[in-house]
Write a protein that holds these residues in place. Sequence first.
Motif, PDB file in Angstrom:
ATOM      1  N   MET A   7     129.847  -8.050 -48.741  1.00  0.00           N
ATOM      2  CA  MET A   7     131.072  -8.209 -49.520  1.00  0.00           C
ATOM      3  C   MET A   7     131.403  -6.865 -50.164  1.00  0.00           C
ATOM      4  O   MET A   7     130.543  -6.196 -50.695  1.00  0.00           O
ATOM      5  CB  MET A   7     130.843  -9.264 -50.603  1.00  0.00           C
ATOM      6  CG  MET A   7     132.019  -9.436 -51.499  1.00  0.00           C
ATOM      7  SD  MET A   7     131.791 -10.576 -52.884  1.00  0.00           S
ATOM      8  CE  MET A   7     130.693 -11.779 -52.281  1.00  0.00           C
ATOM      9  N   THR A   8     132.636  -6.478 -50.120  1.00  0.00           N
ATOM     10  CA  THR A   8     133.066  -5.220 -50.715  1.00  0.00           C
ATOM     11  C   THR A   8     133.868  -5.503 -51.972  1.00  0.00           C
ATOM     12  O   THR A   8     134.890  -6.174 -51.922  1.00  0.00           O
ATOM     13  CB  THR A   8     133.931  -4.417 -49.733  1.00  0.00           C
ATOM     14  OG1 THR A   8     133.161  -4.169 -48.567  1.00  0.00           O
ATOM     15  CG2 THR A   8     134.373  -3.118 -50.319  1.00  0.00           C
ATOM     16  N   LEU A   9     133.379  -4.992 -53.099  1.00  0.00           N
ATOM     17  CA  LEU A   9     134.087  -5.145 -54.365  1.00  0.00           C
ATOM     18  C   LEU A   9     134.441  -3.791 -54.961  1.00  0.00           C
ATOM     19  O   LEU A   9     134.964  -3.725 -56.062  1.00  0.00           O
ATOM     20  CB  LEU A   9     133.220  -5.916 -55.370  1.00  0.00           C
ATOM     21  CG  LEU A   9     132.843  -7.342 -54.995  1.00  0.00           C
ATOM     22  CD1 LEU A   9     131.943  -7.938 -56.062  1.00  0.00           C
ATOM     23  CD2 LEU A   9     134.076  -8.196 -54.804  1.00  0.00           C
ATOM     24  N   ARG A  37     143.290 -10.901 -53.500  1.00  0.00           N
ATOM     25  CA  ARG A  37     144.698 -10.497 -53.425  1.00  0.00           C
ATOM     26  C   ARG A  37     145.029  -9.473 -54.518  1.00  0.00           C
ATOM     27  O   ARG A  37     145.733  -8.503 -54.268  1.00  0.00           O
ATOM     28  CB  ARG A  37     145.601 -11.717 -53.561  1.00  0.00           C
ATOM     29  CG  ARG A  37     146.964 -11.492 -52.998  1.00  0.00           C
ATOM     30  CD  ARG A  37     147.783 -12.752 -52.854  1.00  0.00           C
ATOM     31  NE  ARG A  37     146.992 -13.961 -52.873  1.00  0.00           N
ATOM     32  CZ  ARG A  37     147.364 -15.120 -53.392  1.00  0.00           C
ATOM     33  NH1 ARG A  37     148.547 -15.240 -53.914  1.00  0.00           N
ATOM     34  NH2 ARG A  37     146.582 -16.169 -53.364  1.00  0.00           N
ATOM     35  N   THR A  38     144.519  -9.711 -55.743  1.00  0.00           N
ATOM     36  CA  THR A  38     144.802  -8.796 -56.854  1.00  0.00           C
ATOM     37  C   THR A  38     143.659  -7.816 -57.122  1.00  0.00           C
ATOM     38  O   THR A  38     143.746  -7.006 -58.034  1.00  0.00           O
ATOM     39  CB  THR A  38     145.081  -9.585 -58.148  1.00  0.00           C
ATOM     40  OG1 THR A  38     143.913 -10.324 -58.508  1.00  0.00           O
ATOM     41  CG2 THR A  38     146.269 -10.506 -57.985  1.00  0.00           C
ATOM     42  N   HIS A  39     142.589  -7.907 -56.325  1.00  0.00           N
ATOM     43  CA  HIS A  39     141.402  -7.045 -56.469  1.00  0.00           C
ATOM     44  C   HIS A  39     140.803  -7.147 -57.864  1.00  0.00           C
ATOM     45  O   HIS A  39     140.566  -6.139 -58.528  1.00  0.00           O
ATOM     46  CB  HIS A  39     141.733  -5.593 -56.115  1.00  0.00           C
ATOM     47  CG  HIS A  39     142.103  -5.427 -54.689  1.00  0.00           C
ATOM     48  ND1 HIS A  39     142.778  -4.344 -54.228  1.00  0.00           N
ATOM     49  CD2 HIS A  39     141.907  -6.213 -53.602  1.00  0.00           C
ATOM     50  CE1 HIS A  39     142.982  -4.457 -52.933  1.00  0.00           C
ATOM     51  NE2 HIS A  39     142.465  -5.598 -52.535  1.00  0.00           N
ATOM     52  N   ARG A  40     140.539  -8.400 -58.284  1.00  0.00           N
ATOM     53  CA  ARG A  40     139.935  -8.655 -59.591  1.00  0.00           C
ATOM     54  C   ARG A  40     138.734  -9.578 -59.459  1.00  0.00           C
ATOM     55  O   ARG A  40     138.752 -10.525 -58.684  1.00  0.00           O
ATOM     56  CB  ARG A  40     140.934  -9.287 -60.550  1.00  0.00           C
ATOM     57  CG  ARG A  40     142.048  -8.350 -60.937  1.00  0.00           C
ATOM     58  CD  ARG A  40     142.924  -8.963 -62.027  1.00  0.00           C
ATOM     59  NE  ARG A  40     144.060  -8.131 -62.280  1.00  0.00           N
ATOM     60  CZ  ARG A  40     144.058  -7.098 -63.122  1.00  0.00           C
ATOM     61  NH1 ARG A  40     142.980  -6.804 -63.778  1.00  0.00           N
ATOM     62  NH2 ARG A  40     145.142  -6.374 -63.295  1.00  0.00           N
ATOM     63  N   VAL A  41     137.700  -9.252 -60.242  1.00  0.00           N
ATOM     64  CA  VAL A  41     136.513 -10.092 -60.355  1.00  0.00           C
ATOM     65  C   VAL A  41     136.551 -10.699 -61.750  1.00  0.00           C
ATOM     66  O   VAL A  41     136.619  -9.976 -62.746  1.00  0.00           O
ATOM     67  CB  VAL A  41     135.220  -9.264 -60.182  1.00  0.00           C
ATOM     68  CG1 VAL A  41     133.989 -10.122 -60.405  1.00  0.00           C
ATOM     69  CG2 VAL A  41     135.186  -8.593 -58.821  1.00  0.00           C
ATOM     70  N   GLU A  47     125.579  -4.500 -55.429  1.00  0.00           N
ATOM     71  CA  GLU A  47     124.282  -4.093 -54.900  1.00  0.00           C
ATOM     72  C   GLU A  47     123.367  -5.312 -54.880  1.00  0.00           C
ATOM     73  O   GLU A  47     122.995  -5.821 -55.932  1.00  0.00           O
ATOM     74  CB  GLU A  47     123.658  -3.006 -55.774  1.00  0.00           C
ATOM     75  CG  GLU A  47     124.405  -1.695 -55.761  1.00  0.00           C
ATOM     76  CD  GLU A  47     123.796  -0.669 -56.695  1.00  0.00           C
ATOM     77  OE1 GLU A  47     122.683  -0.886 -57.199  1.00  0.00           O
ATOM     78  OE2 GLU A  47     124.453   0.351 -56.924  1.00  0.00           O
ATOM     79  N   GLY A  48     122.998  -5.757 -53.708  1.00  0.00           N
ATOM     80  CA  GLY A  48     122.104  -6.903 -53.589  1.00  0.00           C
ATOM     81  C   GLY A  48     122.700  -8.140 -54.224  1.00  0.00           C
ATOM     82  O   GLY A  48     123.792  -8.554 -53.872  1.00  0.00           O
TER      83      GLY A  48
END
Length: 67
Positions: free
Chosen positions: A1-3, A48-52, A21-22
Amino acid sequence: MTLAGYTVEATDGAVGRAGYEGRQVVVTDGHGDRLRLDVNTVARIDHRTHRVYLGVSRGELRPANRR
């Protein structure tokens, strides 16, 4: 997963930028400090909004997690 580059939001406001990471989400704040969080603190991710979105407040993010 890319965040990478995603904005991290606690329940009471922005925390910083995300990485992964992990089994940890790595948050870098505006001062360059890094905070490692278990993925269980993540409530949801909006690609969609690139938010966690975290399920905790900024005050609950303990300084002991900072690296």
